[in-house]
Scaffold this active site. Structure first.
Site, PDB file in Angstrom:
ATOM      1  N   ASN A  35      -7.503   1.416   6.932  1.00  0.00           N
ATOM      2  CA  ASN A  35      -7.266  -0.290   6.648  1.00  0.00           C
ATOM      3  C   ASN A  35      -7.715  -0.197   5.012  1.00  0.00           C
ATOM      4  O   ASN A  35      -8.857  -0.301   4.768  1.00  0.00           O
ATOM      5  CB  ASN A  35      -8.154  -1.021   7.466  1.00  0.00           C
ATOM      6  CG  ASN A  35      -8.169  -2.522   7.020  1.00  0.00           C
ATOM      7  OD1 ASN A  35      -7.183  -2.865   6.221  1.00  0.00           O
ATOM      8  ND2 ASN A  35      -9.020  -3.272   7.543  1.00  0.00           N
ATOM      9  N   TRP A  36      -6.633  -0.190   4.336  1.00  0.00           N
ATOM     10  CA  TRP A  36      -6.805  -0.367   2.854  1.00  0.00           C
ATOM     11  C   TRP A  36      -7.578  -1.791   2.216  1.00  0.00           C
ATOM     12  O   TRP A  36      -7.772  -2.089   1.173  1.00  0.00           O
ATOM     13  CB  TRP A  36      -5.535  -0.260   2.105  1.00  0.00           C
ATOM     14  CG  TRP A  36      -5.353   1.141   1.713  1.00  0.00           C
ATOM     15  CD1 TRP A  36      -6.007   2.438   2.456  1.00  0.00           C
ATOM     16  CD2 TRP A  36      -4.346   1.926   0.885  1.00  0.00           C
ATOM     17  NE1 TRP A  36      -5.348   3.523   1.862  1.00  0.00           N
ATOM     18  CE2 TRP A  36      -4.378   3.272   1.039  1.00  0.00           C
ATOM     19  CE3 TRP A  36      -3.566   1.358  -0.084  1.00  0.00           C
ATOM     20  CZ2 TRP A  36      -3.690   4.004   0.054  1.00  0.00           C
ATOM     21  CZ3 TRP A  36      -2.761   2.169  -0.897  1.00  0.00           C
ATOM     22  CH2 TRP A  36      -3.002   3.605  -0.727  1.00  0.00           C
ATOM     23  N   LYS A  37      -7.476  -2.753   3.367  1.00  0.00           N
ATOM     24  CA  LYS A  37      -7.486  -4.353   2.869  1.00  0.00           C
ATOM     25  C   LYS A  37      -7.002  -4.539   1.892  1.00  0.00           C
ATOM     26  O   LYS A  37      -5.660  -3.928   1.475  1.00  0.00           O
ATOM     27  CB  LYS A  37      -9.171  -4.507   2.854  1.00  0.00           C
ATOM     28  CG  LYS A  37      -9.922  -3.934   4.216  1.00  0.00           C
ATOM     29  CD  LYS A  37     -11.420  -4.340   3.999  1.00  0.00           C
ATOM     30  CE  LYS A  37     -11.900  -3.706   5.376  1.00  0.00           C
ATOM     31  NZ  LYS A  37     -13.293  -4.197   5.702  1.00  0.00           N
TER      32      LYS A  37
ATOM     33  N   GLY B  51     -12.296   1.621   6.987  1.00  0.00           N
ATOM     34  CA  GLY B  51     -12.000   0.843   5.746  1.00  0.00           C
ATOM     35  C   GLY B  51     -12.107   1.489   4.381  1.00  0.00           C
ATOM     36  O   GLY B  51     -11.178   2.357   4.136  1.00  0.00           O
TER      37      GLY B  51
ATOM     38  N   SER C  16     -18.228   0.776   8.882  1.00  0.00           N
ATOM     39  CA  SER C  16     -18.821   1.998   8.086  1.00  0.00           C
ATOM     40  C   SER C  16     -18.575   3.350   8.606  1.00  0.00           C
ATOM     41  O   SER C  16     -19.813   4.112   8.477  1.00  0.00           O
ATOM     42  CB  SER C  16     -20.318   1.636   7.872  1.00  0.00           C
ATOM     43  OG  SER C  16     -20.339   0.498   6.952  1.00  0.00           O
TER      44      SER C  16
ATOM     45  N   HIS D  33      -8.526  -9.262  12.537  1.00  0.00           N
ATOM     46  CA  HIS D  33      -9.724  -8.558  11.717  1.00  0.00           C
ATOM     47  C   HIS D  33     -10.674  -9.546  11.464  1.00  0.00           C
ATOM     48  O   HIS D  33     -10.477 -10.919  11.180  1.00  0.00           O
ATOM     49  CB  HIS D  33      -9.253  -8.023  10.376  1.00  0.00           C
ATOM     50  CG  HIS D  33     -10.299  -6.845   9.711  1.00  0.00           C
ATOM     51  ND1 HIS D  33     -11.324  -7.693   9.128  1.00  0.00           N
ATOM     52  CD2 HIS D  33     -10.486  -5.611   9.663  1.00  0.00           C
ATOM     53  CE1 HIS D  33     -12.013  -6.633   8.649  1.00  0.00           C
ATOM     54  NE2 HIS D  33     -11.673  -5.575   8.936  1.00  0.00           N
TER      55      HIS D  33
ATOM     56  N   GLY E 246     -18.448  -2.561   5.809  1.00  0.00           N
ATOM     57  CA  GLY E 246     -18.675  -2.498   4.555  1.00  0.00           C
ATOM     58  C   GLY E 246     -19.887  -2.524   4.202  1.00  0.00           C
ATOM     59  O   GLY E 246     -20.435  -2.510   3.103  1.00  0.00           O
TER      60      GLY E 246
ATOM     61  N   GLU F  10     -12.274 -10.385   8.562  1.00  0.00           N
ATOM     62  CA  GLU F  10     -12.290 -11.061   7.549  1.00  0.00           C
ATOM     63  C   GLU F  10     -11.028 -12.167   7.758  1.00  0.00           C
ATOM     64  O   GLU F  10     -10.982 -13.320   7.166  1.00  0.00           O
ATOM     65  CB  GLU F  10     -11.873 -10.015   6.417  1.00  0.00           C
ATOM     66  CG  GLU F  10     -13.067  -9.307   6.239  1.00  0.00           C
ATOM     67  CD  GLU F  10     -12.692  -7.640   5.744  1.00  0.00           C
ATOM     68  OE1 GLU F  10     -11.443  -7.542   5.339  1.00  0.00           O
ATOM     69  OE2 GLU F  10     -13.664  -6.906   5.916  1.00  0.00           O
TER      70      GLU F  10
ATOM     71  N   GLU G 298     -15.364  -3.861  15.937  1.00  0.00           N
ATOM     72  CA  GLU G 298     -15.984  -3.757  14.526  1.00  0.00           C
ATOM     73  C   GLU G 298     -17.210  -4.826  14.413  1.00  0.00           C
ATOM     74  O   GLU G 298     -16.778  -6.024  14.139  1.00  0.00           O
ATOM     75  CB  GLU G 298     -14.838  -3.952  13.504  1.00  0.00           C
ATOM     76  CG  GLU G 298     -13.735  -3.031  13.630  1.00  0.00           C
ATOM     77  CD  GLU G 298     -12.807  -2.885  12.484  1.00  0.00           C
ATOM     78  OE1 GLU G 298     -12.925  -1.910  11.572  1.00  0.00           O
ATOM     79  OE2 GLU G 298     -12.575  -4.053  11.773  1.00  0.00           O
TER      80      GLU G 298
HETATM   81  P1  PGA Z   1     -15.205  -0.205   6.476  1.00  0.00           P
HETATM   82  O1  PGA Z   1     -14.430  -1.451   7.186  1.00  0.00           O
HETATM   83  O2  PGA Z   1     -15.112   1.139   6.973  1.00  0.00           O
HETATM   84  O3  PGA Z   1     -15.353  -0.393   5.070  1.00  0.00           O
HETATM   85  O4  PGA Z   1     -16.778  -0.675   7.007  1.00  0.00           O
HETATM   86  C1  PGA Z   1     -13.843  -1.410   8.328  1.00  0.00           C
HETATM   87  C2  PGA Z   1     -12.961  -2.399   8.877  1.00  0.00           C
HETATM   88  O5  PGA Z   1     -13.108  -3.525   8.044  1.00  0.00           O
HETATM   89  O6  PGA Z   1     -11.958  -2.256   9.216  1.00  0.00           O
END
Ligand code: PGA
Length: 243
Positions: free
Chosen positions: A10-12, A226, A205, A93, A167, A95, A161
Site C-alpha cells: 500500500n503506497w498510500k 505500507g 509495521s 483503511h 507506521g 486512514e 491493522e
Molecule cells: P505500515 O502501514 O506498514 O507503514 O505500518 C500499513 C498500512 O497502513 O497498510
C-alpha cells in the site's frame, strides 16, 4: 491462489510516475506459494498495471461509494478502476476512516460496488490504542466486520491493522495477532457460505525483518505492507519471506 500467502503493498499517498517502472522491475519473481500485489495512487494504476508482470496484482486504495457515472466531482468509481486495470481495492483503511470519516454505510456500498465491478475488495479493520487499552478491541473489530453482511462472498480478504501499529515501527505481538486473527476468522465464517475462500492479512509495521515470524502465525494468510512497500528491495524481501 486462495491457499497461498498474500503480500499486498500500500503506497498510500506516495510515489511518482518515475517510481513505477523501477518498482515493477525490482520486485522480482513471485515464488509459487505467494500472491503479491501493490495498491498505488489512482493516477499510477494504469501505468503500474502495464509494467507489472502478470504474477503481480495491481490495486487501488479506495473506491467511490457511488457506482454510477455522473456529477460526483473528484470521485473515481469501481468500474473506472477496473477499466484502467485495477484488480483489487483497499476498503476502509483506518486512514480513510480517520481523515475522511468513512462509516459503515460508506464501506458497505464500497464493498458492494467493488464486487460488482469485479474488483477484489480488501477490507481493513483494527482498533485504536485507546480501544485496546479499554479492552474493546474484539468488539470494535467485530463491529467493523459487520459490513460484510448481506453480500454473497465467494472470496473474502480482510486485513487486520491495529491503528497503533501502523507506521509506528511497533508491530502487534505474536500473541495479539494470533488471538485477533482466530477471532476474525470465526466472525467471517458467520458472513460467508461454506467453502468461501478467506484470507486474513496482518498489517502494521511489517518489514523484511519481522515478516518471516509474522507470516508463521496461525490464521495469518499474508501481510498488508505500507512503508516497506515503497522500496522495491524491501518489498521483494517480504515477498521472498512469504515463499
Ligand atoms: P505500515 O502501514 O506498514 O507503514 O505500518 C500499513 C498500512 O497502513 O497498510
Amino acid at each position: 491462489m486462495w491457499q497461498k500467502k498474500w503480500i499486498l503493498g500500500n503506497w498510500k499517498m506516495n510515489g511518482r510516475a518515475a517510481m513505477v517502472a523501477d518498482f515493477a522491475a525490482a520486485c522480482g519473481a513471485v515464488p509459487d506459494g505467494v500472491v503479491a500485489g501493490v495498491a498505488v495512487p489512482v493516477p499510477y494504476v494504469q501505468a503500474m498495471r502495464a509494467v507489472l508482470p502478470d504474477s503481480l496484482l495491481c490495486g487501488a486504495q479506495d473506491v467511490s461509494r457511488f457506482d454510477v457515472d455522473g456529477a460526483f466531482t473528484g470521485e473515481v468509481n469501481a468500474a473506472m478502476l477496473a477499466d484502467v486495470g485495477a484488480q483489487f481495492v483497499i476498503v476502509g483503511h483506518s486512514e480513510r476512516r480517520q481523515y475522511f470519516g468513512e462509516d459503515a454505510a460508506d464501506l458497505s456500498a464500497k464493498l458492494q460496488h467493488a464486487q460488482a465491478a469485479g474488483l477484489l475488495p480488501v477490507l481493513c479493520v483494527g482498533e485504536t490504542a485507546a480501544e485496546r487499552e479499554a479492552g474493546r478491541e474484539m468488539a470494535v473489530v467485530s463491529e467493523q466486520l459487520s459490513v460484510l453482511k448481506d453480500k454473497n462472498w465467494d472470496n473474502v480478504v480482510v486485513a487486520y491493522e491495529p491503528v497503533w501499529a501502523i507506521g509506528s515501527g511497533r508491530a502487534a505481538t505474536v500473541a495479539q495477532i494470533e488471538q485477533m486473527h482466530a477471532f476474525i476468522y470465526g466472525e467471517i465464517l458467520s458472513y460467508v457460505a461454506q467453502g468461501a475462500n478467506i484470507r486474513i492479512l496482518y498489517g502494521g509495521s511489517v518489514n523484511a525483518d519481522n515478516a518471516p515470524a509474522l507470516l508463521k502465525i496461525a490464521h495469518v494468510d499474508g501481510a498488508l505492507v505500507g512503508g516497506a512497500s515503497l522500496r522495491a528491495d524491501s518489498f521483494a524481501a517480504i515477498i521472498r519471506a512469504a515463499g
